[in-house]
Scaffold this active site. Structure first.
Site, short mmCIF file in Angstrom:
data_model
loop_
_atom_site.label_atom_id
_atom_site.label_comp_id
_atom_site.label_asym_id
_atom_site.label_seq_id
_atom_site.Cartn_x
_atom_site.Cartn_y
_atom_site.Cartn_z
N TYR A 421 -61.79 81.50 -18.10
CA TYR A 421 -62.86 80.52 -18.37
C TYR A 421 -62.76 79.25 -17.51
CZ TYR A 421 -60.04 78.50 -22.39
OH TYR A 421 -59.11 77.94 -23.21
N GLU A 422 -63.82 78.47 -17.55
CA GLU A 422 -63.95 77.28 -16.67
C GLU A 422 -63.85 77.66 -15.19
OE1 GLU A 422 -65.03 74.52 -17.63
OE2 GLU A 422 -64.84 74.99 -19.76
N GLY A 423 -64.37 78.82 -14.84
CA GLY A 423 -64.27 79.28 -13.45
C GLY A 423 -63.01 80.12 -13.32
#
Lengths: 565, 565
Positions: A421-423
């Site tokens: 997550y978050e890239g």
């Protein structure tokens, strides 16, 4: 034995390894004296060890669930969140104008790490709320700020981040959610969003969604996206949660881990939203939120790694197989390398945080470039370290590690989301070799010069270790030069191993500094890192520089297992 | 798309990479002609793809459970086991005298890999039953053989392996289970055993436990341990399952994965047992079982890696984010390296299996030494590859990989046991640098000579790749020499990275051979391995040779996170 927040380790890094003293010497952060920092870390450490850590298993055993369209959180989570809110921890780095403490990110990230190590699933809520606070501080109108910021900072309301849609993950520009002007300054937001962390809960009285959507005249791709504040309950004239907005929780995901964190599918059905920032400039605002969150996620990895290692050391100390297994060379190797990697990942994360702080406090572009360069490294290496150490901790437990009751497996399952997550970490690495090398390598070379200078300084007292670090940095400098001569697609093919090599070299640099300024324990740990963790940079860089064309030459069929004649 | 058994890939390795033709040329295995081998692999592949793979999710969703003291297996598992038994797959390599097919282990291991890739939790049952068959063939009395072998081979009864006790894991010699002579040639076996895979089930009419226990005059440690056959139901005079023995299933473990495989705590309460082999020589008999099982577990890792990679390739082909993500360089890198590692791990496993076959068929000690050397490498590298590839497959799926519904996470959870059971990978590595180098490095050097010769042969057509392999093998040879000069404790400190480096070099060797004798697809894949996977040997060997004393110099407190001044 239970989780002990690593207050002492963090204080050492802030005091001796990263330029926190410089941060505290600025006007903006003048209050962050060593005494204040120490008091804050000690207090947050107590919260993490005594209040949050005991909740960690609850979320795993009794996941958040959906009841009549509303999320019911895991036992004790509401009380845990309240303790975080009442300690003022959500607003630690927020603007004092709206109730924040205005302290440096370095302290905020250190506190985040400890809370994440104690209870990752719960800590996600304040982490995302902090991201929202930051986005609003930078981009929202004064009216929105006045309404939302005090309540988010106080932890009365919580914040979420709504990017992903079924057809738009890493490619955010593909999203199809719409916003239409209502004519009264508000917008009707419609669309389905997935993977919304803490997308609903009963731990706060309101949940504030920041939603990316396209206005009717929004262009295709990322340039036509705008950002909206869409509260679950629309604030009334007094700013109290009022009527329910037109949005609903469709379902919760059943996940590998972080069961205490409700991951929602949200459906916005003409929900009332308020524009945040300018029309079509939503991505810029969202990036503010994401950059902060990226470093925060890196620190989550460090936090879980710390918790998992402590658990493994406890077990290895107690478990007898021809003496305590902590005396077995192979077990010692695993534990020692994990401790060395955690030190490195934590130092990289806090170096990134101090660069953010110095950039804000001084406006110096070099600090900003340093922070930008270190962010993807801190995110990817921190989370990779989290996974690697949690995996190692399971292995040290042997068969007991595979049994859920022991708790070691929970760390592995929980932390596995952090490289995604978050890239994803692949996206982080592409950011590093793409955007972050787009300055012609200036930020990279400045960092490497620091490493080379550090090695020269350490030459007198730690010659052998300094030589290793110097050689690695020099090889990395050459590899960076080679990458700079390649086009972006070629760089992408080696992005992940390049990032890892950079993290190894930076980690070794911080260890070398610790060997110089810390005691014999730091010398011993630096040796472990520099002779066992660092040397893998050679393979990483070979992989980073391997022919990108080879990946094209290998057919999709071969990947699937079907070879031609 | 669902799992496709890798029949073609296995046939290529047996046909061109490992000396399966030599095996088929022996008197013992003369029936294993290429046609027979191909027919067998094709048939087993159909079973794996069509019958077993569809059961894989069932076990995860509906774990085996304990009901009134008896295990109820997951939906469809009884039918799946029956299909395995009726195909004759359990006795593929067993002695024809008792109903086996007497075919080579190379084929048996290839079939095991495919079944494990399809449904690991179920395949554990035949794997352990095969191990028991092998132990009985080598050590049991004719009477026991006549009674048990035909039924185990037919899959009417299944077999388990009872070593571990709460205080005796890797240190088997610490066990406290007892056996007392009953005076009638039988023994009363008492004690508690844990982690007993398929320790009870309803898929067969009887469950046969091989149990390690100590006779009253048994010495302390591993030299005083004897092996007993303790059936769940005592066979009557006609060899039919009769009265219940004095043993019970105390509980099932709740595990990270392989939920379809019941992991039992068993309590033996004066249960009637029959001695297998000689008194106090139980460990030798158990090792027969374990050696076979170790290679089998390595192949489990390969099988799950294959299944997970196929799933990741399917997803990457379908998932659109600015085009199908399989076109993105970083995703291609992950998939390509995984395919290269799977080829390497599979070739190492099958090279080990052919060495076992040649040893048995010819009696040549060199083959035996080769098999003994390759076994820990095949086990550890196969299972590490399983974990690495399953982890990669989750990452390729992004957020969807973290959602259980997708099935990618199940592979990761399931395969995580394989580096732990049948001797942790740390134990494998210690076996490699301890016992397996105790010949003064002869077996190691013979293998490395083959690698160096292979590189010379490939020089003309694949100069660049051949040079890389030659250089790596040469460095490994020197490292082996250095290790041989160290004492055992020092070797242990670098055992795991040394094993990994050896596996990389062997893998590269097999890839280079494939590049010579296979088509362009194999050249392309060899390039991936040799330029991206192999180069990490440098870091592995640096770690393997790092000062063992450094691990002693680092205090336990530092590992726990507490540094001195």
């Amino acid at each position: 034995m239970s989780f002990k927040a690593p207050v002492g380790q963090i204080e050492f890094i802030l005091g001796h390894i990263v330029p926190f003293a410089e941060v505290a010497a600025t006007d903006l952060y003048g209050e962050a004296t060593p005494e204040t920092a120490s008091a804050i870390l000690t207090e947050a450490g107590k919260l993490a060890s005594n209040v949050l850590a005991p909740l960690n298993a609850n979320g795993d055993h009794t996941p958040a669930r959906l009841e009549n369209g509303r999320v019911r959180s895991s036992p004790g989570y509401a009380e845990g969140f309240r303790a975080i809110a009442e300690g003022g921890w959500i607003g630690l780095a927020a603007n004092p104008e709206h109730g924040g403490m205005g302290l440096p990110q370095a302290l905020n990230m250190a506190v985040s790490e400890m809370m994440a190590g104690a209870c990752l699933a719960l800590q996600l809520n304040p982490l995302l709320t902090q991201g929202q606070i930051e986005a609003l501080e930078h981009h929202a109108s004064d009216e929105l700020k006045a309404l939302y910021l005090p309540r988010l900072i106080a932890g009365e309301w919580s914040g979420t981040m709504n990017l992903t849609e079924p057809g738009a993950g890493s490619d955010v520009g593909a999203l199809v959610s719409k916003a239409e002007p209502n004519g009264d300054g508000t917008y009707a937001v419609s669309g389905q969003k997935i993977f919304i962390t803490w997308g609903d809960s009963d731990v706060t009285e309101n949940v504030c969604h920041l939603v990316l959507a396209r206005l009717p005249d929004g262009a295709k791709g990322t340039r036509g996206i705008s950002l909206f504040m869409v509260p679950k309950l629309i604030p009334d004239a007094d700013g109290r949660p009022g009527v329910a907005n037109s949005l609903k929780v469709v379902s919760l995901e059943e996940k590998l881990g972080i069961h205490g964190s409700p991951t929602c599918v949200l459906s916005f059905e003409g929900a009332t939203g308020w524009l945040v920032g300018e029309e079509h400039k939503g991505m810029a605002a969202m990036f503010t939120m994401m950059n902060c969150a990226r470093l925060g996620v890196g620190m989550q990895g460090v936090g879980v790694a710390e918790a998992a290692l402590q658990k493994a050391v406890d077990y290895a100390t107690e478990r007898q197989q021809m003496g305590p297994i902590i005396r077995h060379p192979d077990v010692r190797r695993m534990l020692a390398c994990a401790r060395a990697e955690i030190f490195a990942a934590r130092a990289i994360g806090l170096a990134c945080a101090t660069a953010i702080d110095l950039s804000r406090a001084t406006g110096d572009a070099h600090h900003a470039a340093r922070a930008a360069f270190l962010t993807p490294i801190a995110k990817a290496y921190g989370t990779d370290t989290g996974c690697r150490v949690a995996d190692m901790a399971v292995q040290v437990h042997g068969g007991m590690g595979y049994v859920e009751e022991t708790g070691a497996a929970q760390y592995l399952r929980d932390v596995r989301i952090t490289p995604i997550y978050e890239g994803t970490n692949g996206i982080q690495a592409m950011d590093l070799v793409g955007r972050k090398l787009a300055d012609g390598g200036e930020a990279a070379m400045r960092l490497l010069d620091e490493v080379l200078d550090g090695a020269k300084t350490a030459q007198a007292d730690h010659g052998e270790l300094a030589n290793h670090v110097w050689q690695a940095a020099e090889t990395l400098r050459e590899a960076t030069q080679t990458l700079l001569e390649r086009d972006q697609q070629q760089r992408f093919a080696g992005a992940v191993p390049y990032l890892t090599a950079f993290a190894r070299v930076l980690g070794a640099h911080f260890h070398l500094r610790a060997a110089r300024v810390g005691g014999t324990d730091h010398v011993a740990l630096a040796r472990i890192h520099i002779t066992r963790v660092l040397p893998h940079y050679a393979g990483d860089l070979a992989e980073a520089l391997a022919e990108a064309g080879d990946l094209e030459a290998l057919s999709d069929s071969v990947m699937a297992g079907e070879f031609g004649a």
